[in-house]
Scaffold this motif. Structure first.
Motif, PDB file in Angstrom:
ATOM      1  N   UNK A  10       0.826  -1.211   0.000  1.00  0.00           N
ATOM      2  CA  UNK A  10       0.000   0.000   0.000  1.00  0.00           C
ATOM      3  C   UNK A  10       0.864   1.267   0.000  1.00  0.00           C
ATOM      4  N   UNK A  16       0.500   3.825   1.623  1.00  0.00           N
ATOM      5  CA  UNK A  16      -0.135   4.450   2.793  1.00  0.00           C
ATOM      6  C   UNK A  16       0.847   4.527   3.948  1.00  0.00           C
ATOM      7  N   UNK A  42       3.139   6.798   6.385  1.00  0.00           N
ATOM      8  CA  UNK A  42       3.212   8.158   6.938  1.00  0.00           C
ATOM      9  C   UNK A  42       4.408   8.250   7.886  1.00  0.00           C
ATOM     10  N   UNK A  46       6.117  10.612  11.217  1.00  0.00           N
ATOM     11  CA  UNK A  46       5.813  11.509  12.323  1.00  0.00           C
ATOM     12  C   UNK A  46       7.100  11.970  12.994  1.00  0.00           C
ATOM     13  N   UNK A  67       3.394  13.501  18.760  1.00  0.00           N
ATOM     14  CA  UNK A  67       3.892  13.350  17.387  1.00  0.00           C
ATOM     15  C   UNK A  67       3.199  14.337  16.439  1.00  0.00           C
ATOM     16  N   UNK A  82       2.481  14.951  12.217  1.00  0.00           N
ATOM     17  CA  UNK A  82       2.493  14.368  10.874  1.00  0.00           C
ATOM     18  C   UNK A  82       3.389  15.190   9.950  1.00  0.00           C
ATOM     19  N   UNK A 135       2.604  11.959   4.436  1.00  0.00           N
ATOM     20  CA  UNK A 135       1.548  10.959   4.355  1.00  0.00           C
ATOM     21  C   UNK A 135       1.463  10.425   2.935  1.00  0.00           C
ATOM     22  N   UNK A 167       9.094   8.537  13.415  1.00  0.00           N
ATOM     23  CA  UNK A 167       8.418   7.236  13.349  1.00  0.00           C
ATOM     24  C   UNK A 167       7.737   7.074  11.991  1.00  0.00           C
ATOM     25  N   UNK A 185       4.916   4.738   9.787  1.00  0.00           N
ATOM     26  CA  UNK A 185       3.651   4.086  10.098  1.00  0.00           C
ATOM     27  C   UNK A 185       3.034   3.634   8.774  1.00  0.00           C
ATOM     28  N   UNK A 218      -0.446   1.399   6.814  1.00  0.00           N
ATOM     29  CA  UNK A 218      -1.626   0.556   6.795  1.00  0.00           C
ATOM     30  C   UNK A 218      -1.134  -0.872   6.580  1.00  0.00           C
ATOM     31  N   UNK A 258      -3.018  -0.915  11.568  1.00  0.00           N
ATOM     32  CA  UNK A 258      -1.957   0.088  11.699  1.00  0.00           C
ATOM     33  C   UNK A 258      -0.717  -0.511  12.355  1.00  0.00           C
ATOM     34  N   UNK A 315       3.444   0.628  13.449  1.00  0.00           N
ATOM     35  CA  UNK A 315       4.463   1.667  13.584  1.00  0.00           C
ATOM     36  C   UNK A 315       5.851   1.057  13.493  1.00  0.00           C
TER      37      UNK A 315
END
Lengths: 111, 129
Positions: free
Chosen positions: A32, A34, A36, A38, A46, A48, A51, A89, A91, A93, A100, A102
């Motif tokens: 994916x 997806x 992100x 942080x 944290x 963002x 993304x 960090x 992260x 999907x 989720x 991390x």
């Protein structure tokens, strides 16, 4: 043990560029777009920074960029500044069962 | 401007249930395309996602915590809550609530998680007798 693997620490001098890797599997990062990223300063929540692999939220410096190749995502910070010193960090999907995950976090030191 | 604020006891005894509430202000918890979730950070350690809820009550939980976690939502109060049962010292952490951008996949019937764009400041919970 975190689901996504990050280096424990990275460092760089002001003005330099650094890259933080985030390695997952074909069940998360690899499947994916997806991912992100942080930024977390000590004692703070944290924030963002990136993304959907490479998009920047409004207000985030264009010195921050993201990319992905296979099961590994990367965060690059160019023109390092003292204020960039923080924990980072990743992260992702991870499908409908896990949702989720991390990374373990990377401490960035600006020398 | 959307803001999230965690609240709840700062000290919980071992084997008891940890209860926290996140109050959303400056926006509606009933917004489509957003889940609302909990993330924790033990002292000196990394972030761990606990679980998330949609305003309709649909939930996703971390498989490693699922047996002990319940997340609920109260749309009339614009709040969502976390309950973690049978706590031990390992549950000592800063607990954050956050808004999760999400999207519905018609083909699978599941929601995709995108990112967490608004966070609370966090609340420290210590498990000790």
């Amino acid at each position: 043990q975190s689901a996504l693997t990050q280096p424990a620490s990275v460092s760089g001098s002001p003005g330099q560029s650094i890259t933080i890797s985030c390695t997952g599997t074909s069940s998360d990062v690899g499947s994916y777009n997806l991912v992100s990223w942080y930024q977390q300063h000590p004692g703070k929540a944290p924030k963002l920074m990136i993304y959907e692999v490479s998009k920047r939220p409004s207000g985030v410096s264009n010195r921050f960029s993201g990319s992905k190749s296979g099961n590994t995502a990367s965060l690059t910070i160019s023109g390092l500044q003292a204020e960039d010193e923080a924990d980072y960090y990743c992260c992702s999907y991870a499908g409908s069962s896990t949702w989720v995950v991390f990374g373990g976090g990377t401490k960035l030191t600006v020398l | 401007q959307l803001q999230l604020q965690e609240s709840g006891p700062g000290l919980v005894k071992p084997s008891e249930t940890l209860s926290l509430t996140c109050t959303v202000s400056g926006g509606s918890i009933s917004s489509s395309s957003y889940y609302w979730g909990w993330i924790r950070q033990p002292p000196g350690k990394g972030l761990e996602w606990i679980g998330s809820i949609y305003y309709s009550g649909s939930t996703y939980y971390n498989p490693s915590l699922k047996s002990r976690v319940t997340i609920s939502v109260d749309t009339s109060k614009n709040q969502f809550s976390l309950k973690l049962s049978s706590v031990t010292a390992a549950d000592t952490a800063v607990y954050y609530c956050a808004r999760h951008r999400s999207d519905y996949d018609i083909l699978t019937g599941y929601y995709y998680y995108y990112y967490m764009d608004v966070w609370g400041k966090g609340t420290t919970v210590t498990v000790s007798s």
